[in-house]
Design a protein around this motif. Structure first.
Motif, PDB file in Angstrom:
ATOM      1  N   ASP A   1       0.857  -1.182   0.000  1.00  0.00           N
ATOM      2  CA  ASP A   1       0.000   0.000   0.000  1.00  0.00           C
ATOM      3  C   ASP A   1       0.896   1.236   0.000  1.00  0.00           C
ATOM      4  O   ASP A   1       1.442   1.620   1.034  1.00  0.00           O
ATOM      5  CB  ASP A   1      -0.905  -0.016   1.228  1.00  0.00           C
ATOM      6  CG  ASP A   1      -1.945   1.090   1.194  1.00  0.00           C
ATOM      7  OD1 ASP A   1      -2.037   1.785   0.162  1.00  0.00           O
ATOM      8  OD2 ASP A   1      -2.670   1.254   2.194  1.00  0.00           O
TER       9      ASP A   1
ATOM     10  N   ASP B   1       4.041   3.161  -0.055  1.00  0.00           N
ATOM     11  CA  ASP B   1       5.414   2.815   0.314  1.00  0.00           C
ATOM     12  C   ASP B   1       5.470   1.730   1.380  1.00  0.00           C
ATOM     13  O   ASP B   1       6.567   1.347   1.819  1.00  0.00           O
ATOM     14  CB  ASP B   1       6.146   4.069   0.831  1.00  0.00           C
ATOM     15  CG  ASP B   1       6.300   5.137  -0.246  1.00  0.00           C
ATOM     16  OD1 ASP B   1       6.398   4.761  -1.429  1.00  0.00           O
ATOM     17  OD2 ASP B   1       6.314   6.335   0.106  1.00  0.00           O
ATOM     18  N   ASN B   2       4.327   1.234   1.818  1.00  0.00           N
ATOM     19  CA  ASN B   2       4.277   0.257   2.900  1.00  0.00           C
ATOM     20  C   ASN B   2       4.040  -1.140   2.359  1.00  0.00           C
ATOM     21  O   ASN B   2       3.132  -1.360   1.551  1.00  0.00           O
ATOM     22  CB  ASN B   2       3.155   0.615   3.882  1.00  0.00           C
ATOM     23  CG  ASN B   2       3.333   1.982   4.493  1.00  0.00           C
ATOM     24  OD1 ASN B   2       4.393   2.295   5.020  1.00  0.00           O
ATOM     25  ND2 ASN B   2       2.288   2.810   4.419  1.00  0.00           N
ATOM     26  N   ASP B   3       4.859  -2.071   2.822  1.00  0.00           N
ATOM     27  CA  ASP B   3       4.728  -3.471   2.432  1.00  0.00           C
ATOM     28  C   ASP B   3       4.256  -4.267   3.652  1.00  0.00           C
ATOM     29  O   ASP B   3       4.996  -4.447   4.616  1.00  0.00           O
ATOM     30  CB  ASP B   3       6.067  -4.009   1.933  1.00  0.00           C
ATOM     31  CG  ASP B   3       5.942  -5.416   1.345  1.00  0.00           C
ATOM     32  OD1 ASP B   3       4.864  -6.021   1.476  1.00  0.00           O
ATOM     33  OD2 ASP B   3       6.931  -5.900   0.758  1.00  0.00           O
ATOM     34  N   TYR B   4       3.001  -4.715   3.607  1.00  0.00           N
ATOM     35  CA  TYR B   4       2.422  -5.440   4.726  1.00  0.00           C
ATOM     36  C   TYR B   4       2.396  -6.947   4.482  1.00  0.00           C
ATOM     37  O   TYR B   4       1.737  -7.678   5.236  1.00  0.00           O
ATOM     38  CB  TYR B   4       0.995  -4.951   4.980  1.00  0.00           C
ATOM     39  CG  TYR B   4       0.904  -3.469   5.282  1.00  0.00           C
ATOM     40  CD1 TYR B   4       1.692  -2.886   6.266  1.00  0.00           C
ATOM     41  CD2 TYR B   4       0.028  -2.654   4.570  1.00  0.00           C
ATOM     42  CE1 TYR B   4       1.611  -1.530   6.545  1.00  0.00           C
ATOM     43  CE2 TYR B   4      -0.066  -1.294   4.841  1.00  0.00           C
ATOM     44  CZ  TYR B   4       0.733  -0.744   5.823  1.00  0.00           C
ATOM     45  OH  TYR B   4       0.649   0.600   6.102  1.00  0.00           O
TER      46      TYR B   4
ATOM     47  N   ALA C   1      -0.373  -2.566   9.518  1.00  0.00           N
ATOM     48  CA  ALA C   1       1.027  -2.672   9.934  1.00  0.00           C
ATOM     49  C   ALA C   1       1.200  -3.564  11.157  1.00  0.00           C
ATOM     50  O   ALA C   1       2.329  -3.841  11.572  1.00  0.00           O
ATOM     51  CB  ALA C   1       1.584  -1.281  10.223  1.00  0.00           C
TER      52      ALA C   1
END
Length: 687
Positions: free
Chosen positions: A562, A564-567, A609
């Motif tokens: 999502d 810059d976030n990789d969950y 997160a």
């Protein structure tokens, strides 16, 4: 400590397990032609397994706690923020929906009542009028849709042939709760009629939590000759409910009865008038071929003042469901269609409550005016074929076609956002195998399912339809079995499943009242479900029945990026890993019964997160019933209970990925009711 309490209660229940010759009770995984309580037959087709909750289970927790009734079934979790704020998830599907229930199909007496964008409202039905709730978990129920979550089928109470009676039940309880249900039922060989009126009012546990509902349910059936039958149904609900909304963690821990300050100042509420009417014709061409066709109409008038605006909407829905079933070769087939169209008219207005302090919501200028035309077509069929004495196969196929037509009636020129979205037809097969044993059966299933995005999820932040939004799709694999051991005294069901969902729909909050959708990756849903019930005849007049339902949810993001976030690899948001519902029924043939029930819910991840989770909790409840003989024509029943015996402060529902606006803390929690009491008296006069 909480986990150890749950395990201790579980261990105590198991100490009651002895082999006795007692019939099964009313929570079962059902196989073909097995009847449930009150003679209401299984609706899931052929060898498709389903679970059922009977009248006794619905009544255990009183009118203010429908969640505990539904949550007795493994794999099914109803999160309830209030009587009018419910979200049902099955095997984790739908857990990421911010509000309401989607990604499953809801039926009421064989009529589909899920709206054109896939949302269902179980609070539109008084469960006191329901005889059984049947649940198909996962996309394997081809004739009841192939939604990834499955299907829920509400069945009204079956007629008692040869009886005419008038019955009234009155319930009072905590939070100034008052409920009355008055019903007249008449049944003979070729005709039956049931008419009920219900009223419920409560001030609620929290501020701005009042609820008032009136409802009428009419059902009737008449046999037209030897081959034809006509059924009619009318369900009308009118309710108004205050909305306390969710609160932040500090208020949840210190002041759980508080409403959110903005919702309290606006005196936010929702008012609903809901009508469902349908007529079903059943015709038996010959002993090997039958058709059942339903025509139905729904109407919803909804008005909801919120702090950010006022929503005014109404929906007209109409459709047809027609199913042929019969014998073919040495097997059995079903073939049918389900057509559902609705017209959704909605607009928003300014809410001027801040300019009118103490008055509550005041409607201002119009902000939007829209109409949506939503159309769904399902074509389906199944074929069940015995392969040998003990082995049966069933294949199913469902074809879904969905179209949205959105018309902006407020803006003009370049600002107008009218558009339509026509999804490609999607083919959804299913294969089931069942192997009969001396004391039960084993089954295996593989099926494909889908979920449509709501029209609002297909919009960009500018309000324009995004043609790249796709349907969620997944394949489910399931192994399980049902066993009746020790002369049927022990009823045991267990299953393992795994399901991968791709094109995961993510509702991203971009404003206080604005969510947009996007396809954000893949999830893996896998788990274990176990239901057990044991009937112990202590004496000829005294029966003990311990029971439990356990759910293991091992759900996670496989691929979820999502921005810059990789969950990827994180647990699926909004789903507890462990759940346990257990209890003990004690019944004496004098008419006295007592139930002790317990529910344990593990902590729930609240953010993608995985930085915050709700706390796990244990909740205990008690209920008792007494049937008093009153002569030939009168029956008297007494019922009383205590929910949340130890006054545990827990979240009945949560809002995932909550965002704080204007410097406020994010509001994740919907507090459940504290300790509450209820008492019920029912009087029946037999004509």
């Amino acid at each position: 400590m909480k986990t150890s309490l749950a395990l201790a209660f579980y261990a105590i229940s198991l100490t009651f397990v002895f082999a006795q010759d007692i019939p099964q009770d009313s929570v079962n995984a059902l196989q073909e032609v097995v009847l449930i309580e009150q003679g209401i037959e299984k609706r899931a087709v052929g060898i498709t397994p389903s679970s059922s909750i009977g009248i006794k289970e619905i009544e255990k927790f009183g009118p203010l706690d429908i969640a505990s009734s539904i949550n007795q079934v493994s794999g099914v979790y109803l999160l309830s923020g209030a009587l009018n704020t419910n979200r049902i998830t099955i095997r984790g599907v739908g857990a990421r929906t911010p509000y309401g229930t989607d990604k499953l199909r809801l039926y009421f007496n064989n009529i589909p009542v899920t709206n054109g964008t896939g949302f269902s409202t179980i609070e539109a039905y008084d469960l006191e009028n329901v005889g059984a709730v049947e649940i198909i978990k996962g996309p394997k129920g081809s004739t009841f849709g192939t939604n990834l979550g499955g299907a829920i089928i509400l069945n009204t109470k079956a007629p008692e042939v040869g009886q005419t009676f008038l019955t009234n039940s009155l319930t009072v309880g905590s939070y100034e709760m008052f409920k009355n249900n008055l019903a007249f039922r008449h049944s003979e060989k070729n005709f039956n009629l049931s008419l009920s009126y219900n009223h419920l009012k409560t001030e609620g546990y929290r501020q701005n939590n009042q609820f008032e509902r009136d409802g009428i349910l009419l059902t009737s059936s008449v046999v037209l000759g030897g081959k034809s039958k006509l059924d009619f149904m009318l369900n009308y609900i009118d309710y108004t409910a205050g909305i306390p909304s969710s609160i932040n963690q500090t208020d949840f821990e210190e002041n759980p009865t508080n409403a959110d300050a903005n919702w309290l100042a606006a005196q936010g509420f929702e008012a609903n008038k809901y009508t469902l009417t349908g007529i079903t014709h059943t015709y038996e061409f010959n002993p090997g071929l039958r058709n059942r066709t339903s025509l139905f109409y729904t109407y919803l008038d909804h008005y909801e003042p919120r702090p950010f605006n006022i929503l005014d909407e109404f929906t007209n829905g109409f459709g047809l469901r027609s199913v042929f079933d019969g014998k073919l070769l040495s097997g059995h087939f079903t073939l049918g269609t389900e057509i559902y169209n609705d017209e959704y008219h909605w607009g928003t207005f300014e809410n001027l409550f801040r300019d009118n302090e103490g008055v509550g919501s005041v409607q201002g200028d119009r902000l939007s005016n829209n109409t949506e035309f939503r159309r769904q077509l399902n074509l389906f069929g199944t074929f069940e074929l015995p392969l040998d004495k003990n082995l049966t196969a069933q294949v199913g196929l469902n074809l879904n076609k969905t179209k949205y037509d959105f018309r902006d009636l407020f803006n003009s020129g370049d600002a107008n956002t009218s558009a339509n979205r026509d999804f490609d037809a999607i083919l959804l097969p299913s294969l089931e195998l069942q192997y009969k044993l001396d004391q039960g059966f084993l089954y295996a299933n593989v099926s494909r399912g889908f979920s449509n995005p709501g029209l609002e999820e297909t919009l960009t932040p500018e309000g324009v339809i995004n043609p790249d939004i796709a349907q969620e799709k997944g394949i489910s694999y399931e192994l399980g079995g049902q066993f009746g051991l020790f002369n049927e005294a022990l009823q045991l069901t267990a299953n393992l499943y795994t399901m991968q969902i791709k094109d995961l729909l993510v509702a991203q909050r971009v404003g206080e009242d604005q969510y947009i959708g996007k396809n954000a990756g893949k999830t893996r849903h896998q788990g274990l479900e176990l239901d057990a019930r044991y009937a112990i005849s202590v004496t000829n007049t005294f029966l003990l029945t311990p029971y439990l339902s356990y759910t293991l949810n091992d759900h996670s993001f496989i691929d979820f990026v999502d921005g810059d976030n990789d969950y990827s690899g994180n647990p699926l948001t909004g789903v507890p890993k462990h759940r346990l519902s257990s209890g003990l029924d004690m019944v004496h043939d004098s008419g006295v019964s007592l139930n002790i029930s317990h529910q344990y819910v593990d902590d729930i991840p609240l953010t993608d997160a995985n930085t915050l989770s709700s706390e796990s909790y244990n909740v205990f409840s008690l209920s008792s019933k007494y049937a008093v003989p009153m002569g030939k024509n009168f029956k008297l029943g007494l019922n009383a209970g205590v929910n949340n015996v130890f006054d545990t402060n827990y979240a009945g529902s949560v809002l995932i990925n909550a965002v704080g606006f204007g410097g406020n803390l994010p509001r994740y929690y919907y507090p459940a009711n504290g300790r509450n009491y209820y008492g019920k008296i029912g009087v029946t006069y037999l004509f």
